[in-house]
Each structure stands twice: as C-alpha cells, then as structure tokens.
Design a protein around this motif. Sequence first.
Motif, short mmCIF file in Angstrom:
data_model
loop_
_atom_site.label_atom_id
_atom_site.label_comp_id
_atom_site.label_asym_id
_atom_site.label_seq_id
_atom_site.Cartn_x
_atom_site.Cartn_y
_atom_site.Cartn_z
N UNK A 1 -25.68 18.24 1.18
CA UNK A 1 -24.24 18.18 1.43
C UNK A 1 -23.80 16.73 1.66
N UNK B 1 -1.27 12.86 1.18
CA UNK B 1 -1.96 13.84 0.34
C UNK B 1 -1.30 15.20 0.53
N UNK C 1 -4.83 21.83 5.99
CA UNK C 1 -5.33 20.47 6.08
C UNK C 1 -4.81 19.66 4.90
N UNK C 2 -5.05 18.36 4.92
CA UNK C 2 -4.63 17.51 3.82
C UNK C 2 -5.83 17.07 2.99
N UNK D 1 -14.27 20.69 0.63
CA UNK D 1 -15.17 19.93 1.51
C UNK D 1 -14.60 19.78 2.91
N UNK D 2 -13.32 19.42 2.96
CA UNK D 2 -12.70 19.24 4.27
C UNK D 2 -12.65 20.55 5.05
N UNK E 1 -14.69 22.97 4.80
CA UNK E 1 -16.05 23.23 5.27
C UNK E 1 -16.30 22.47 6.57
N UNK E 2 -15.87 21.21 6.62
CA UNK E 2 -16.13 20.41 7.80
C UNK E 2 -15.24 20.78 8.98
N UNK E 3 -13.99 21.12 8.67
CA UNK E 3 -13.06 21.38 9.77
C UNK E 3 -13.17 22.81 10.30
N UNK F 1 -11.26 19.91 -4.75
CA UNK F 1 -12.65 19.75 -4.33
C UNK F 1 -12.72 19.15 -2.92
N UNK F 2 -11.88 18.14 -2.69
CA UNK F 2 -11.86 17.54 -1.36
C UNK F 2 -11.35 18.53 -0.33
N UNK G 1 -7.34 16.51 -3.58
CA UNK G 1 -7.48 17.49 -4.65
C UNK G 1 -8.28 18.70 -4.15
N UNK H 1 0.84 -1.22 0.00
CA UNK H 1 0.00 0.00 0.00
C UNK H 1 0.86 1.25 0.00
N UNK I 1 -19.76 15.19 11.80
CA UNK I 1 -20.72 16.23 11.41
C UNK I 1 -21.98 15.61 10.83
N UNK J 1 -9.57 14.94 8.93
CA UNK J 1 -10.62 15.71 8.24
C UNK J 1 -11.88 14.87 8.06
N UNK K 1 -17.75 24.59 10.80
CA UNK K 1 -18.88 23.86 11.40
C UNK K 1 -19.58 24.64 12.50
#
Lengths: 95, 252
Positions: free
Chosen positions: B136, A6, A27-28, A37-38, A40-42, A33-34, A31, A1, B43, B36, A45
């Motif tokens: 979302x 990232x 953050x890691x 998204x990350x 937004x979450x980190x 888009x991720x 790409x 593996x 969430x 993350x 919130x």
Amino acid sequence: MSKKEWPLWEVFIRSKQGLSHKHAGSLRAADAEMAINNARDVYTRRSEGVSIWVIESEKVVASDPSEAGPLFEPANSKAYRHPTFYEVPDGIKHM
Amino acid sequence: MTEKEALFEYLLRRADDSLILGHRLSEWCGHGPILEEDIALTNLALDLIGQSTEWFQYAAKVEDKERDENDLAFMRIEREYKNVLLVEQPNGDFGKTIIRQFLFDHFQNLLFQRLMESKDEQIAAIAAKSIKEVRYHLKHSSEWVIRLGDGTEESHDRVQDSLTDLSRFIDELFYQDEVDELLIKSGIACDTSEFQKEYRKNIQAVIDEATLSLPEKLWQLDGGRKGVHSEHLGFLLTELQYMQRAYPGMEW
C-alpha cells in the motif's frame, strides 16, 4: 499558485460482507483513485470496512427539503405498511 | 563474526530503517498539506513503527542480553543505529517526503518479497505480515510521484530536484557486507544484488510516467549500515529519545 479546491467526494463503506454500503462521510481528492486511497486512510484505519465506494458529491441528486411534506408525510399515517404485524423468528439478523 | 552476531546486526538494520523513516513521517502529524494526506502519512508512520517493533523484539531475543525492544529503539547512541542514510534525510517539502518514501518503498517491497522465503521462520513471518502494508505504501507514494511529476510546472520542478538529490542514496539500499554474506549462505538473508535491476526497472517505470528523469549517476553516499550517518540523524535521535533519556524506563 492556484487556489482552486479539489472536488468533494462522498464515501460509502461496506463494513462486512452481506451488509450494504453506508455513507461514512466526505473528503476532498483530485480524482477517483485518490479519493479511494484517502477514504481508505480516513475511514477504514480501524478495520471499519471491506469495500469502499466513492462518488463525486456534485453527482449526487438530493431531494428538495421544501418538498419534504408531499414526499414523506403521506407515509406517516400508513402503519399497515410496516412489517410490524409479523413475529420475527429468532436468529434473523439485520432486521 | 558468529551467525548470531550477524543475525542481530541484520535485524537491527531492518528495524532501524523502519523506525527512523517512521519517525520522520510522524513529524508530518498535524502539518500535512491536506487533512487526508496528514492522516495517510501518519498511518504510514504507524505501520513502519509497528514493523520496527517486531524487528526489535526479535533482535532483543536473538541478542539475549536483557535488553528489550524499547532499549534497542531508544537507548542506543547514534553510531549504533544501522539504518540507511536515505531514511534519515529531512522531510523537506511534501514532494521530497514522497520521493524518499517512493525510493524506499520499492526497495522494501522487493526485499520483503524475498525475506518471506527466509529459512528463519520469524523473519519470514514479519516479512509476510509487513508486505501488505508495504504494497500500500508503494501504491500511495508511486501515485503521488506521478501526480506531482506530471502536475504543475512548480510541482514537477520541485520533485525533480528532490529526486536528483535523493538519488545519491539509492545504491546504499543494496549495500552488503560480511553480515549479509554469512546469512545468505545459511538461507536466512537474501542477496540484494539479485533484485537491483528489478528495482531500477520498477522505479524507472513510475519516473517515466511522472515525466521526471533519474539523473546520470551521481556520487553515491553510504555509511549508514556501519553507523556512520549524515548530520541529520543526531537531531532526529535527540527528539526520538528525549522521553526515555529524561525519564529512564518510563512507561505509559
């Protein structure tokens, strides 16, 4: 593996309309888009933001700490460049 | 069955789907594959548990028997839970959690889109509030399905196995009985058969992009809506209900 990590991304959040984006952290993500998204979450919130910028950390060009002297110290003795000789009218925010 | 009984049952089905899936996702807290994603899954869990709280509050009001949302969430026995079997399936690896979420999100999205038009104002309001969260969730899970499916050989094989396995629970999402029929007539519920094709089309588009394939129709499982669950729910409830069972009525 594969153990390859990232890439790292720098995250900038605009907390509300009219203010500029501020560096929130990094953050890691695999790409862009991720990364959004990350971010937004980190970082949003707890309703911290209305807009997110991300940029790959390696794309950021930084000043060289060893050049801090020539870069920044000349400004120290120039108090007249600070707008402190004006009265700021009441009701002006974000100054 | 009176309309009131049907409405109570209908609300429990909504609430239990969200509660049980939310609980499953909360099991990832501290165990996510990366920091993350750990936060992202938590969430989602909080969104779902928040939705279930609203459904339970309304259900308690409709039932009108001095049970509140906490009694409904924590003090029923296994056969009284009315969630679909999909949401109680164990987390498995991250890919399996994502596939489970993906299959559910697409369903919830189409369902809530229609429930926003419900003649029952409270249902319409909960659906309207929740749908932003659901959209979302759907984006999050769909993007991961594509990444994992179209990722490495190992990630592809793993999510393909999970998709094959969990595809046995798809039809149950659209299960309807006298509860639905009664409420569809009065404009409170929506007919899930109306968006079953759209659901197939939506998930198929993501599955194609992910280079995965939906298996030829496998034997479909159901029973959740009637309280007949897989062996996994009992263990989940033991953990979910522990505090209220050990210290009845406790608050914090």
